[in-house]
Design a protein around this motif. Structure first.
Motif, PDB file in Angstrom:
ATOM      1  N   GLY A   1       7.156   7.682   0.156  1.00 19.81           N
ATOM      2  CA  GLY A   1       5.748   7.657   0.550  1.00 19.81           C
ATOM      3  C   GLY A   1       5.010   6.775  -0.435  1.00 19.81           C
ATOM      4  N   HIS A   2       3.680   6.797  -0.363  1.00 22.43           N
ATOM      5  CA  HIS A   2       2.927   5.899  -1.246  1.00 22.43           C
ATOM      6  C   HIS A   2       2.862   6.452  -2.660  1.00 22.43           C
ATOM      7  CE1 HIS A   2       0.159   2.491  -1.671  1.00 22.43           C
ATOM      8  NE2 HIS A   2      -0.394   3.229  -2.613  1.00 22.43           N
ATOM      9  N   TYR A   3       4.017   6.538  -3.326  1.00 20.58           N
ATOM     10  CA  TYR A   3       4.050   6.963  -4.712  1.00 20.58           C
ATOM     11  C   TYR A   3       5.368   6.535  -5.333  1.00 20.58           C
ATOM     12  CZ  TYR A   3       6.707  10.911  -2.697  1.00 20.58           C
ATOM     13  OH  TYR A   3       7.601  11.688  -2.005  1.00 20.58           O
ATOM     14  N   ARG A   4       5.418   6.642  -6.641  1.00 18.42           N
ATOM     15  CA  ARG A   4       6.619   6.252  -7.372  1.00 18.42           C
ATOM     16  C   ARG A   4       7.619   7.390  -7.245  1.00 18.42           C
ATOM     17  NH1 ARG A   4       8.341   6.403 -12.782  1.00 18.42           N
ATOM     18  NH2 ARG A   4       6.853   8.099 -13.088  1.00 18.42           N
ATOM     19  N   ALA A   5       8.694   7.195  -6.494  1.00 15.38           N
ATOM     20  CA  ALA A   5       9.630   8.284  -6.209  1.00 15.38           C
ATOM     21  C   ALA A   5      10.240   8.876  -7.480  1.00 15.38           C
ATOM     22  CB  ALA A   5      10.718   7.799  -5.259  1.00 15.38           C
ATOM     23  N   ASP A   6      10.363   8.085  -8.528  1.00 20.06           N
ATOM     24  CA  ASP A   6      10.932   8.598  -9.781  1.00 20.06           C
ATOM     25  C   ASP A   6      10.064   9.691 -10.389  1.00 20.06           C
ATOM     26  OD1 ASP A   6      12.318   5.429 -10.981  1.00 20.06           O
ATOM     27  OD2 ASP A   6      13.081   6.949  -9.585  1.00 20.06           O
ATOM     28  N   ALA A   7       8.800   9.763  -9.967  1.00 15.30           N
ATOM     29  CA  ALA A   7       7.908  10.787 -10.508  1.00 15.30           C
ATOM     30  C   ALA A   7       8.386  12.183 -10.141  1.00 15.30           C
ATOM     31  CB  ALA A   7       6.485  10.568 -10.015  1.00 15.30           C
TER      32      ALA A   7
ATOM     33  N   PRO B   1      -6.667   6.656  -5.470  1.00 15.68           N
ATOM     34  CA  PRO B   1      -6.677   5.227  -5.154  1.00 15.68           C
ATOM     35  C   PRO B   1      -5.370   4.502  -5.423  1.00 15.68           C
ATOM     36  CG  PRO B   1      -7.934   5.637  -7.140  1.00 15.68           C
ATOM     37  CD  PRO B   1      -7.550   6.969  -6.608  1.00 15.68           C
ATOM     38  N   VAL B   2      -4.508   5.048  -6.294  1.00 22.04           N
ATOM     39  CA  VAL B   2      -3.304   4.300  -6.647  1.00 22.04           C
ATOM     40  C   VAL B   2      -2.002   4.951  -6.204  1.00 22.04           C
ATOM     41  CG1 VAL B   2      -4.364   3.176  -8.623  1.00 22.04           C
ATOM     42  CG2 VAL B   2      -3.222   5.356  -8.927  1.00 22.04           C
ATOM     43  N   GLY B   3      -2.063   6.154  -5.696  1.00 26.00           N
ATOM     44  CA  GLY B   3      -0.826   6.824  -5.301  1.00 26.00           C
ATOM     45  C   GLY B   3      -0.203   7.575  -6.466  1.00 26.00           C
TER      46      GLY B   3
ATOM     47  N   TYR C   1       6.104  -8.158  -8.641  1.00 28.91           N
ATOM     48  CA  TYR C   1       6.645  -8.023  -9.980  1.00 28.91           C
ATOM     49  C   TYR C   1       6.172  -6.750 -10.656  1.00 28.91           C
ATOM     50  CZ  TYR C   1       7.600  -9.235 -14.851  1.00 28.91           C
ATOM     51  OH  TYR C   1       8.023  -9.223 -16.146  1.00 28.91           O
ATOM     52  N   LEU C   2       4.889  -6.431 -10.459  1.00 32.79           N
ATOM     53  CA  LEU C   2       4.309  -5.311 -11.207  1.00 32.79           C
ATOM     54  C   LEU C   2       4.445  -3.949 -10.540  1.00 32.79           C
ATOM     55  CD1 LEU C   2       1.042  -6.729 -12.802  1.00 32.79           C
ATOM     56  CD2 LEU C   2       3.136  -6.056 -13.934  1.00 32.79           C
ATOM     57  N   THR C   3       4.799  -3.908  -9.259  1.00 30.52           N
ATOM     58  CA  THR C   3       4.927  -2.599  -8.613  1.00 30.52           C
ATOM     59  C   THR C   3       6.212  -1.943  -9.084  1.00 30.52           C
ATOM     60  OG1 THR C   3       3.822  -3.500  -6.692  1.00 30.52           O
ATOM     61  CG2 THR C   3       4.946  -1.417  -6.397  1.00 30.52           C
ATOM     62  N   PRO C   4       6.147  -0.671  -9.496  1.00 28.54           N
ATOM     63  CA  PRO C   4       7.357   0.006  -9.975  1.00 28.54           C
ATOM     64  C   PRO C   4       8.435   0.039  -8.894  1.00 28.54           C
ATOM     65  CG  PRO C   4       5.427   1.377 -10.349  1.00 28.54           C
ATOM     66  CD  PRO C   4       4.963   0.207  -9.561  1.00 28.54           C
ATOM     67  N   ASN C   5       9.696   0.030  -9.343  1.00 30.82           N
ATOM     68  CA  ASN C   5      10.810  -0.120  -8.405  1.00 30.82           C
ATOM     69  C   ASN C   5      10.910   0.955  -7.347  1.00 30.82           C
ATOM     70  OD1 ASN C   5      11.799  -2.508  -9.261  1.00 30.82           O
ATOM     71  ND2 ASN C   5      13.104  -1.628 -10.833  1.00 30.82           N
TER      72      ASN C   5
ATOM     73  N   MET D   1      -2.251  -3.395  -7.336  1.00 30.59           N
ATOM     74  CA  MET D   1      -0.825  -3.468  -7.025  1.00 30.59           C
ATOM     75  C   MET D   1      -0.429  -2.485  -5.923  1.00 30.59           C
ATOM     76  SD  MET D   1       0.170  -5.836  -9.031  1.00 30.59           S
ATOM     77  CE  MET D   1      -1.374  -6.660  -8.927  1.00 30.59           C
ATOM     78  N   THR D   2      -0.883  -1.249  -6.028  1.00 33.81           N
ATOM     79  CA  THR D   2      -0.486  -0.242  -5.038  1.00 33.81           C
ATOM     80  C   THR D   2      -1.704   0.514  -4.517  1.00 33.81           C
ATOM     81  OG1 THR D   2      -0.175   1.392  -6.783  1.00 33.81           O
ATOM     82  CG2 THR D   2       1.765   0.136  -6.095  1.00 33.81           C
ATOM     83  N   PRO D   3      -2.627  -0.175  -3.858  1.00 32.83           N
ATOM     84  CA  PRO D   3      -3.804   0.550  -3.366  1.00 32.83           C
ATOM     85  C   PRO D   3      -3.399   1.535  -2.279  1.00 32.83           C
ATOM     86  CG  PRO D   3      -3.751  -1.665  -2.457  1.00 32.83           C
ATOM     87  CD  PRO D   3      -2.626  -1.588  -3.427  1.00 32.83           C
ATOM     88  N   ASN D   4      -3.905   2.746  -2.376  1.00 31.61           N
ATOM     89  CA  ASN D   4      -3.578   3.761  -1.394  1.00 31.61           C
ATOM     90  C   ASN D   4      -4.410   3.522  -0.135  1.00 31.61           C
ATOM     91  OD1 ASN D   4      -2.954   6.034   0.040  1.00 31.61           O
ATOM     92  ND2 ASN D   4      -3.615   7.490  -1.522  1.00 31.61           N
ATOM     93  N   PRO D   5      -3.756   3.250   1.007  1.00 30.92           N
ATOM     94  CA  PRO D   5      -4.527   2.914   2.209  1.00 30.92           C
ATOM     95  C   PRO D   5      -5.447   4.027   2.706  1.00 30.92           C
ATOM     96  CG  PRO D   5      -2.189   3.093   2.713  1.00 30.92           C
ATOM     97  CD  PRO D   5      -2.302   3.160   1.243  1.00 30.92           C
ATOM     98  N   THR D   6      -5.227   5.282   2.235  1.00 25.79           N
ATOM     99  CA  THR D   6      -6.120   6.345   2.704  1.00 25.79           C
ATOM    100  C   THR D   6      -7.283   6.578   1.752  1.00 25.79           C
ATOM    101  OG1 THR D   6      -4.833   8.032   1.556  1.00 25.79           O
ATOM    102  CG2 THR D   6      -4.257   7.594   3.849  1.00 25.79           C
ATOM    103  N   SER D   7      -7.334   5.853   0.662  1.00 23.04           N
ATOM    104  CA  SER D   7      -8.372   6.122  -0.324  1.00 23.04           C
ATOM    105  C   SER D   7      -9.485   5.096  -0.256  1.00 23.04           C
ATOM    106  CB  SER D   7      -7.762   6.102  -1.722  1.00 23.04           C
ATOM    107  OG  SER D   7      -8.781   6.159  -2.689  1.00 23.04           O
TER     108      SER D   7
END
Lengths: 398, 259, 150
Positions: free
Chosen positions: C35-41, B145-147, C25-29, A97-103
């Motif tokens: 950046g490449h992470y869930r901002a709510d974190a 790998p997943v962020g 659908y499955l990616t958190p909002n 779902m969210t593969p990190n492009p740098t990894s």
């Protein structure tokens, strides 16, 4: 938890020198040794098949179908050690779902899917399609249902469709060669790109992984061919076997050269990490590296097959020798993965000490589990060979 | 004639389904870019200037190796007591007269570091607190790998505990040994600069309890902060500069023996 | 286009479409906001409970002790350096007063002799030579160490 702490307290007493406090436990164990091993077998078996299909080495024809099915059987199992190693396996879908492009690790899901579906399954399908149609008419029960479904409704068996299958299969195989390189090369890159670990961080890592994968895959197919022929009580095509051994020899030479180059370079430059690595190789990795990987897994097979290139003994002796070589090469390459994965975690990033690895028999990271992951593909292969026997094929590609 | 009708129906069917599928595909491919297109650019630019940039200074000329920082960190952040998990720890370096360097960190230095080498053999000895360096070019963030691990807009490397899959790749990638696998939550864990405290204007727990003020925390963008003054007045170094991690933990008095 | 290629291409496109839809659908909002992470974190990390309260909080009730401390050499040692904020799981100092056991070992944490502590402004002693096994607090007022009790 208590047991885990008990094991760690013991490990604490085994520490040699200084390690960063968090480094006491090895995070990547047997499962992570197995994963490159299994994908390596897949890539290697596929390359052997492509040697016949793309590079037209006709002597290898008897092993073409066998190599593909071996690759498929092992590919089915490849993800399992990886997912079972995760602390949160049910979250593993996140890699899609969210593969990190740098990894480098994030490529895994996609490369695996691509290789499984677009390369292997398609190629096998194109190769067997005509046979499926013919077999569906002559078989009964489960096999009949399977064959009917797998043809996907394309039931032509004429010359034109056979030629098209052939062309498409060829195209997929050509596409498959860089895909196989990617499938196993990225694993090497996962290790090679970690600048924090001097044992892993080398430019040669992806290439070394790739060539050792090819060695293990070829040895595996050689063994499988011998065993299957023995079970079926058919005569082994010695030209084929000799050719496989010859390619094993060539690629083993390249693999050995690359690994030696890596070590010689380290020895010569002797930079900061060299002192601890020297102790590592001479101490904790002495048996697994010098004896199992180098002498047993590389030098002995090279010497024997090399000798055969000059003087060829009788067929019987050659068969025994090839069988023995197949096994020791497979063991040697397993230890190569072991030395990279476990070896890289045995010494501290402070370059001042060592921790220890305790082998366990039971549990998710134990020897028993590893045995399961290695035997399971062989069982799958047996099933596939029953379902789609290459020797019963009516049509083969050009 | 009948076959022509069938062919036409089949053709229309394929055409409509192709249109529907490509439409859905296009829409779903557009959706992530939609979020990007609007105000994200301006928002980020505006916010970035308002966010602080956190960093820490460690004065090795003041550290006495009492271990209170390591202890306080464990209490504040619910780190398991066992001597295998540390968000911060203190190392004792003892350089002997014969040139040998002995490094130790029993229980991370908690309880106070004691000298194990006889005084006559000691050439010099010093203590080095270690922690996550919150690298601006963090190799751990690159590797995830997943962020699940990331650098916050104010420069703190954090872990998303609900997202981490526990692959340990970040732990392998950290050159400083700052990360560990939390045995309770089963996700990667590490020093967060006590993010929950600094966001409220408090100091990280380790800074709060240090009796000699060997740890200096602050906002690198604030020219008047103690941290910036510390950087200005001392020749500071970072750990493993050759790895180019752009670490934001600066040491004063870092001797070459420090690993 | 031959039937075989058409069907395979079609299934590929369908597969990719379904994949992308599932991905949406499955990616958190809040994913991807900064950046490449869930901002709510970021908020998740901010929401953790704090135990250490900071010296100002202690001073609201214990101004006298603070003043005493400020006059003597322990002035730069903050209250919670020695007084743990969490005793038996409780952070309420009225319920569980954070009393410190003034044992030798406790004071030795900072004051035991160690060549690594030379010249850092903290007095070091060999405790045995100093007063044997006597506890430090028998002679020293903890908050004002140079105010000796004898």
């Amino acid at each position: 938890m208590e047991e885990h702490y008990q094991h760690l307290y013991e490990a604490l007493t085994q520490v040699d020198g200084y390690i960063y406090p968090n480094e006491i436990d090895l995070h990547w164990g047997l499962m992570i040794v197995l994963y490159p091993y299994i994908t390596g077998l897949v890539a290697g078996a596929f390359i052997l098949a492509s040697l016949e299909r793309v590079f037209n080495i006709k002597a290898l024809k008897p092993t073409y179908g066998l190599a593909l099915l071996t690759a498929l059987a092992f590919l089915f199992v490849a993800t399992l050690p990886l997912v079972s190693h995760l602390q949160h396996p049910f979250r593993s879908y996140e890699i899609f779902m969210t593969p990190n492009p740098t990894s480098a690790m994030a490529i895994f899901g996609f490369v695996y899917l691509w290789y499984l579906m677009v390369v292997l399954l398609l190629e096998i399908w194109f190769d067997y399609r005509r046979d499926f149609v013919i077999w569906s008419k002559t078989s009964t029960g489960f096999k009949k249902i399977f064959y009917k479904l797998i043809t996907l409704g394309i039931n032509e068996t004429d010359e034109k469709s056979a030629k098209l299958d052939d062309k498409l299969g060829y195209f997929v195989t050509v596409l498959g060669i860089p895909s196989a390189f990617l499938l196993h090369g990225y694993v090497g890159f996962i290790f090679g790109s970690i600048k924090a670990n001097p044992w892993w961080s080398t430019v040669l890592m992806p290439v070394i992984f790739l060539f050792s994968a090819m060695v293990s895959g070829i040895a595996l197919v050689m063994l499988v061919y011998m065993v299957v022929s023995w079970v079926r009580k058919v005569k082994i095509d010695m030209l084929c076997l000799d050719t496989i051994a010859k390619y094993l020899f060539y690629i083993l030479i390249i693999d050995f050269t690359l690994e030696s180059l890596d070590q010689i370079h380290r020895l010569y430059e002797a930079e900061e990490s060299f002192d601890i690595i020297k102790v590592l190789v001479g101490g904790k990795l002495n048996i697994t590296l010098i004896y199992m990987q180098v002498i047993f897994g590389t030098i002995i097979p090279l010497s024997i097959i090399g000798f055969f290139q000059i003087y060829k003994p009788s067929e019987k002796i050659r068969k025994i020798a090839y069988f023995f070589i197949g096994i020791i090469v497979l063991i040697g390459i397993f230890f190569m993965r072991w030395n990279v994965v476990i070896g890289g975690q045995l010494f501290s990033k402070s370059l001042s000490g060592f921790t220890s690895f305790k082998a366990v028999y039971s549990g998710m990271e134990g020897y028993l589990m590893s045995a399961v992951w290695l035997i399971l593909p062989l069982l799958i292969l047996t099933f596939l060979l029953w379902l789609m026997p290459p020797w019963k094929k009516v049509s083969t590609h050009e | 004639m009948g076959t022509e009708r069938i062919k036409k129906n089949r053709r229309t069917f394929f055409k409509t389904s192709a249109a529907l599928i490509s439409g859905t595909l296009l829409y779903s491919l557009m959706k992530p870019f939609e979020g990007l297109a609007q105000t994200k650019e301006e928002d980020i630019q505006e916010d970035k200037t308002n966010f602080p940039l956190w960093g820490m200074g460690v004065d090795l000329e003041s550290c006495i190796g009492c271990g209170k920082c390591a202890e306080a960190c464990k209490i504040e952040n619910n780190v398991p007591i066992e001597p295998f998990y540390f968000r911060t720890w203190v190392e004792q370096y003892t350089v002997k007269n014969n040139g040998e360097v002995k490094i130790e960190s029993p229980n991370g230095g908690i309880g106070g570091l004691k000298q194990s080498v006889p005084d006559e053999e000691i050439f010099k000895s010093f203590m080095v607190p270690k922690l996550c360096n919150h690298c601006t070019k963090a190799p751990c963030v690159q590797a995830c790998p997943v962020g699940a691990t990331f650098i916050s807009p104010d420069g703190v490397v954090l872990v998303d505990e609900t997202y981490c899959i526990g692959c340990s790749y970040c732990i392998q990638a950290c050159p400083y040994g700052a990360r560990y696998m939390n045995p309770v939550t089963k996700v990667a864990d590490k020093c967060t600069f006590c993010y929950h405290r600094i966001s409220k204007g408090l100091q990280p727990a380790c800074v709060e309890v240090c009796p000699t003020d060997a740890r200096i925390f602050g906002n690198l963008k604030d020219k008047k902060s103690d941290l910036v003054k510390f950087l200005q007045n001392n020749p500071t170094q970072v750990l493993k500069p050759h790895l180019n991690t752009h670490s934001r933990v600066f040491y004063n008095g870092l001797s070459s023996e420090v690993k | 286009m031959p039937k075989i290629i058409f069907r395979l291409l079609l299934s590929f496109i369908v597969f990719v479409t379904v994949f992308v839809l599932i991905q949406q659908y499955l990616t958190p909002n809040s994913f991807g906001k900064y950046g490449h992470y869930r901002a709510d974190a970021i908020d998740d990390n901010k929401m953790r409970t704090s135990y250490y309260k900071g010296e100002e909080s202690c001073v609201t009730c214990h101004q006298d002790v603070y003043d005493l401390k400020s006059e003597d050499v322990h002035d730069r040692v903050r209250c919670e350096s020695c007084h743990f904020p969490k005793i038996a799981g409780s952070v309420d100092c009225e319920v569980m007063p954070p009393k410190v056991e003034g044992t030798l070992e406790f004071c030795a944490q900072c004051h035991a002799i160690n060549l690594g502590r030379l010249k850092k402004g903290v007095p070091q002693l060999d405790f045995k030579e100093h007063k044997g096994d006597q506890n430090c607090i028998e002679c020293h007022n903890v908050h004002a160490p140079w105010e000796l009790k004898e």
